[in-house]
Structure formats: C-alpha cells, structure tokens
Design an enzyme around this catalytic site. Sequence first.
Site, PDB file in Angstrom:
ATOM      1  N   ASP A   1     -10.826   2.978  -3.540  1.00  0.00           N
ATOM      2  CA  ASP A   1     -11.228   1.892  -3.030  1.00  0.00           C
ATOM      3  C   ASP A   1     -12.617   1.975  -3.627  1.00  0.00           C
ATOM      4  O   ASP A   1     -13.191   1.976  -3.593  1.00  0.00           O
ATOM      5  CB  ASP A   1     -10.881   2.067  -1.339  1.00  0.00           C
ATOM      6  CG  ASP A   1      -9.259   2.333  -0.606  1.00  0.00           C
ATOM      7  OD1 ASP A   1      -8.711   1.880  -1.561  1.00  0.00           O
ATOM      8  OD2 ASP A   1      -9.829   1.883   0.122  1.00  0.00           O
TER       9      ASP A   1
ATOM     10  N   ASP B   1       0.732  -1.562   0.435  1.00  0.00           N
ATOM     11  CA  ASP B   1      -0.249   0.074   0.127  1.00  0.00           C
ATOM     12  C   ASP B   1       0.739   1.056  -0.162  1.00  0.00           C
ATOM     13  O   ASP B   1       1.997   1.607   0.398  1.00  0.00           O
ATOM     14  CB  ASP B   1      -0.848   0.128   1.382  1.00  0.00           C
ATOM     15  CG  ASP B   1      -2.404   0.645   0.991  1.00  0.00           C
ATOM     16  OD1 ASP B   1      -2.243   1.397   0.494  1.00  0.00           O
ATOM     17  OD2 ASP B   1      -3.152   0.250   1.363  1.00  0.00           O
TER      18      ASP B   1
HETATM   19  C1  GLA Z   1      -6.413   1.785   1.377  1.00  0.00           C
HETATM   20  C2  GLA Z   1      -6.436   0.663  -0.093  1.00  0.00           C
HETATM   21  C3  GLA Z   1      -6.760  -0.841   0.630  1.00  0.00           C
HETATM   22  C4  GLA Z   1      -6.788  -1.545   2.057  1.00  0.00           C
HETATM   23  C5  GLA Z   1      -6.841  -0.258   2.831  1.00  0.00           C
HETATM   24  C6  GLA Z   1      -5.972  -0.786   4.380  1.00  0.00           C
HETATM   25  O1  GLA Z   1      -7.517   2.312   1.566  1.00  0.00           O
HETATM   26  O2  GLA Z   1      -6.264   0.744  -1.198  1.00  0.00           O
HETATM   27  O3  GLA Z   1      -7.148  -1.472  -0.571  1.00  0.00           O
HETATM   28  O4  GLA Z   1      -6.098  -2.472   1.692  1.00  0.00           O
HETATM   29  O5  GLA Z   1      -5.587   0.832   2.796  1.00  0.00           O
HETATM   30  O6  GLA Z   1      -5.745   0.166   5.469  1.00  0.00           O
END
Ligand code: GLA
Length: 431
Positions: A219, A159
């Site tokens: 997301d 990430d």
């Molecule tokens: C970010 C990523 C998600 C997930 C969260 C976890 O938002 O884009 O896919 O992995 O972090 O905290």
Amino acid sequence: MDRTVLLLSVLSVLRPAVVALDNGLALKPTMGWLHWERFMCNTDCVNDPDNCISERLYMQMADVMVKEGWKEAGYEYVCIDDCWPSHQRDAQGRLQADPDRFPGGIKKLADYVHSKGLKLGIYADVGVNTCAKYPGSLGHYETDAQTFADWDVDLLKFDGCFLDWTSLGEGYINMSKALNKTGKSILYSCEWPLYEWAYQKPNYTAIRETCNHWRNSEDVFDSWNSIRSILDWTAKHQDIIVPSAGPGGWNDPDMLVIGNFGLSHDQQESQMALWAIMAAPLFMSNDLRGICPRSKALLQNKHVIEINQDPLGKQGYRTAAMNSFEVWERIMSNNSLAVAVLNLQDIGGPRKFPIVIIPSWKICDPRCTVTQILPQYKEFGVQNVQSDIVFSVNPTGTALLKITAINSRFKPSHKLFWKNESIRRDQTNTL
Ligand code: GLA
C-alpha cells in the site's frame, strides 16, 4: 534492413499476444479518485463529518471534480474504498451500505455521480472479511456482483484479505465471471498478485485475462520512502510485470498521494512522472476540496497525462541506474519516447545530467525533437546525437522529457534495453 532491426522484428512477431480481460474497459489506464490513502476508515461522522466515509464525501468530491477541471482533465471515476458497508448483510443476504453514513444508499449515490457525467467505484473483498473487517464476499460472489450491477456501479476494487492464498486465483476468477454474468460493464480492479507474491510468482497471463488492473506491491503511504519502495519493487520485477501491461489490463502501483502532507513538490513531480511512465492507473487519494494550486496544476498537467494515456499502451521501465540517478523510459506512439530522469540523492543541491547519457538517445540519429515536460515545460527544438543539453535535477526530483525521432532507424524495444543494461552502466560511469 540491418541485422538488429531484422532480429527485433522477428522477436516481436514471436512474442505471444497477451490476452486482456475482454470487457472493453480500461483501454487506457483508469483515471479517478479513491478515498483510501487520505480518508482511510474514518467512520466518525459525529465528530468529523467532513472527513468520514459517508455519501457526502463522494458527492462533494464529484461536485469538485466537475467544477474544478478534474473531469475535463480525464479523471472520471469517484471510488469508495473499505468501510462503507454495514457489518450485517440484509435479510436476502445482500451487502448493504451503513444506513447512518449512506442514508440514500449506493444506488442513489451512483445516480448522483452519473448525473455529473462521472462514474462510481465500490470496494469488496475476495475473502471472508475486508481488510478492515467488514463483510467479505466469499460465498456470495454472484449475489454481490448482481447487487453492484443493480446499484449501477461502474468499478469494483476487489481486495484480497482473509482468504487462504491457494484460493486467490479461483476467487478472483469466479468474481470476474460473476461480474460478466450481470451483463453490466464493471471495471475490475484486483489485488490478486500482491497477496500471492508472499508465497509464489503469480501467473500474470491468468491475471491479465481476469482483471483490468492489479496491485502488485504494498500500500502507498504519504511519504517519499513509500514512493521509493514502490519504484524499487517495480524495477526489481519489471521483466515479469511489464510485458503483461497493455490496453485492457495494467499494473497498478497504487494511488497518487500528490496534494497531501508527506511529499515535497519535487517528490510530487517524481510520483506523477513515474506513474505516467509506468502506464499506471491514476487514482488520486487527496482532498480535492482544498488542494493547493501547485499540486492541482501538476495533477492536471495535460502533457504528463498524455504520456500516461498514450494509445500504444506500453508500460515503461527502468533502463539505467547510476550515481544515484535512475532513467526510466516509455516507448510511445508516433516514434516518441518518454524519459524520466530521477535524482535519488537526497543531500546537496540540483545535479547535472547530460541528455546524451539516456540509453536510447540513439533515436536522435539523425535528428529528433526534445521537449521538457517537468519541472517546467520547455521546447528544445530539433537536436541530434551530439546535443549539448544538460538537465539540472533537484534532489528527489525528476526531469520528464518527451523525445520524438525524426527519420530514425533505431527502434527501442524491451529486449534491447534489458540486454544492454551492463553496457549502459559502463558508459555512464563517468557521471
Ligand atoms: C488493503 C488495500 C488498500 C485498502 C485497504 C482497505 O490494505 O491494499 O488499498 O483498500 O486494504 O482496508
């Protein structure tokens, strides 16, 4: 050879080869299960033992994946997302799993998952902390890569939280090198472009050389709005992102939320169809222990999966948008084309779509075969350019088709589609 065909052949030769991360992985879009969208950062194993982030969750998911046909359908990776580690590194500076929730540790979990013939994925972050504020890997790339290799982990989702955006490229590249140095094949799933887009256009050549797939857009949530906005983002940026996809490296529009709470069945079919057209990694984020049979059948639909996994590895894209319909097409191996016709109108009933309106319908000159894959499997047999097939597409649903050319001289290509966009709009005004 007519002039168009000649021009297209010249263009395809001139097009620079896109170099993929050379680790031999992700030759087709990765398939598996990832905990985040459904289980998030639930660490309360006292009150919610069935849904908290613990070794039990992944072991149960692995069991079901083998028992219920998921592995056989192609879903291979069982992936941990954020919130698995302890807040403290160990005395040697290594990440360690939360001891209460992962009493056996990650190595033992990997052994268990491997004993089922599946692979294990883990999560870390390029910055100081993960997005949920667990320890990040900044300053520890080599140690963390080696720890994951020692644990026999098969995939790393890396990430991009808590790092200055100007250091993203350096961080992702250094972790890629650190993984490579371990000598173990670890599939590398990045979020580099997502975090860079807020500031500048990312360098997709470098991203493809570094990662096996990469998140570009926000997301995914369990809602139709979320699916639509990912599709809109993708269509808007398709001229930049589509050429970078191919065997070894893929654009990742995020998890499949099929089998959860927020999408109607038509919308679930739309997500599945469009993720197949986009050559997207297929990571389900749902509860496989209690999924409804209809969602299960959709996620395991072998014809849709076959489109997603087409060996040519070319990503599809939006080729027309008119009257609240969108057409997305994907060029496939064996002179075939996958076509998704999405009805975006969310009022009223099913709407009619004549097949001859599909922008590359010319591949049916002189003949082709047409098969409808979603919503129901139906073979229409041999057709020609005068076909009178008319589809009925439900509100927010999708008709997914496979069209195979018979002796056609028409070769669809990205450039051709995009150049003709305005012409197609005019042609389709009559809908
Ligand atoms: C970010 C990523 C998600 C997930 C969260 C976890 O938002 O884009 O896919 O992995 O972090 O905290």
